[in-house]
Write a protein that holds these residues in place. Structure first.
Motif, PDB file in Angstrom:
ATOM      1  N   PHE A 122      11.882  11.930 -10.540  1.00  0.00           N
ATOM      2  CA  PHE A 122      13.222  11.404 -10.808  1.00  0.00           C
ATOM      3  C   PHE A 122      13.957  11.080  -9.506  1.00  0.00           C
ATOM      4  CE2 PHE A 122      14.261  12.920 -15.381  1.00  0.00           C
ATOM      5  CZ  PHE A 122      13.026  12.474 -15.806  1.00  0.00           C
ATOM      6  N   PHE A 161      14.989   7.206  -9.155  1.00  0.00           N
ATOM      7  CA  PHE A 161      16.425   6.964  -9.281  1.00  0.00           C
ATOM      8  C   PHE A 161      17.163   7.343  -8.003  1.00  0.00           C
ATOM      9  CE2 PHE A 161      14.751   8.186 -13.521  1.00  0.00           C
ATOM     10  CZ  PHE A 161      14.809   6.917 -14.099  1.00  0.00           C
ATOM     11  N   LEU A 211      20.934   6.717  -7.234  1.00  0.00           N
ATOM     12  CA  LEU A 211      21.985   7.580  -7.778  1.00  0.00           C
ATOM     13  C   LEU A 211      22.270   8.781  -6.888  1.00  0.00           C
ATOM     14  CD1 LEU A 211      20.886   7.564 -11.536  1.00  0.00           C
ATOM     15  CD2 LEU A 211      22.474   6.027 -10.366  1.00  0.00           C
ATOM     16  N   ILE A 219      16.302  11.688 -20.667  1.00  0.00           N
ATOM     17  CA  ILE A 219      16.969  11.651 -19.364  1.00  0.00           C
ATOM     18  C   ILE A 219      16.457  10.480 -18.532  1.00  0.00           C
ATOM     19  CG2 ILE A 219      17.267  12.884 -17.177  1.00  0.00           C
ATOM     20  CD1 ILE A 219      17.157  15.496 -18.748  1.00  0.00           C
ATOM     21  N   TYR A 220      15.148  10.261 -18.570  1.00  0.00           N
ATOM     22  CA  TYR A 220      14.546   9.153 -17.799  1.00  0.00           C
ATOM     23  C   TYR A 220      15.142   7.822 -18.259  1.00  0.00           C
ATOM     24  CZ  TYR A 220      10.930   6.447 -15.402  1.00  0.00           C
ATOM     25  OH  TYR A 220      10.270   5.566 -14.575  1.00  0.00           O
ATOM     26  N   LEU A 279      18.891   7.521 -17.211  1.00  0.00           N
ATOM     27  CA  LEU A 279      19.033   7.225 -15.785  1.00  0.00           C
ATOM     28  C   LEU A 279      18.575   5.807 -15.469  1.00  0.00           C
ATOM     29  CD1 LEU A 279      17.835  10.579 -14.152  1.00  0.00           C
ATOM     30  CD2 LEU A 279      20.171   9.743 -14.447  1.00  0.00           C
ATOM     31  N   VAL A 291      21.417   3.517 -16.458  1.00  0.00           N
ATOM     32  CA  VAL A 291      22.507   3.631 -15.485  1.00  0.00           C
ATOM     33  C   VAL A 291      22.146   2.895 -14.193  1.00  0.00           C
ATOM     34  CG1 VAL A 291      23.782   5.236 -14.002  1.00  0.00           C
ATOM     35  CG2 VAL A 291      23.390   5.798 -16.408  1.00  0.00           C
ATOM     36  N   THR A 292      20.908   3.060 -13.741  1.00  0.00           N
ATOM     37  CA  THR A 292      20.453   2.407 -12.506  1.00  0.00           C
ATOM     38  C   THR A 292      20.472   0.894 -12.647  1.00  0.00           C
ATOM     39  OG1 THR A 292      19.010   4.283 -11.989  1.00  0.00           O
ATOM     40  CG2 THR A 292      18.570   2.222 -10.851  1.00  0.00           C
TER      41      THR A 292
END
Length: 204
Positions: free
Chosen positions: A33, A37, A40, A169-170, A173, A176-177
């Motif tokens: 992660f 990501f 972030l 979660i992956y 994220l 969001v990315t």
């Protein structure tokens, strides 16, 4: 005598399972992660430090857990790597040990706007690809191990609840990315077009 030996054997294989689960369900997840990501995280080498530390723990725990499994099989005179869990675990161990060696031959990171070399691109595909395969197989091995040990409920909780949570979660994220990348791209385009608009107004 017998019960004491049995308890030692059980403790050893339980320790093997706990270490492997921590390695691939927790530390490897954090490491991947952090890399995927990285936008972030705070700018700079933060993502790499987290990635390297988490993956180093994953490899270390895997080596220890592998040794425990081999000793456990020897003490019980069992054949090594005879079942699906053992075979998948062996593949995970080999890939886990290869990943740090792979990182040692990493081509230089491009600087100053340079383009990535072909060697760098190939290395990234190999390193990331093996990382994902190892991560996936590590969690599958955890499921197979729990089922083999008779802990069906824990196995299904691992694959359904924990791995399901990691997937959610992956995806979150990732969304969001992508949204942040789109905003940054739009801001860059606006900044690039602003001087042209000013010149047009002055020209008029």
């Amino acid at each position: 005598g017998t019960s004491s030996t049995e308890q030692v054997d059980q403790s050893m294989i339980i320790a093997h399972g706990v270490l492997m689960w921590l390695a691939w369900a927790v530390f490897a997840s954090v490491g991947i992660f952090a890399s995927v990501f990285r936008q972030l995280l705070p700018t700079g080498p933060t993502w790499f430090k987290v990635h390297r530390a988490a993956q180093s723990f994953a490899v270390l725990l895997t080596i220890i857990a592998f040794i425990l499994a081999v000793v456990y099989a020897d003490e019980r005179d069992r054949e090594h790597f005879s079942g699906s869990h053992q075979i998948v675990g062996l593949v995970v161990f080999i890939l886990a040990v290869l990943q740090p060696l792979n990182a040692c031959v990493r081509p230089p990171t491009p600087t100053g706007g340079e383009q990535k070399t072909t060697g760098r691109r190939v290395w990234e595909y190999v390193h990331k690809g093996l990382g994902y395969v190892c991560w996936l197989l590590g969690n599958i091995a955890a499921l197979l191990g729990l089922l083999l040990f008779g802990e069906d409920l824990l196995g299904y909780l691992h694959i359904g609840l924990w791995c399901g949570l990691l997937l959610v979660i992956y995806i979150a994220l990732f969304v969001v990315t992508q949204a942040r990348d789109k905003q940054e791209k739009q801001a860059t385009e606006i900044n690039q077009n602003s001087p042209k608009e000013v010149d047009n107004l002055v020209g008029q």
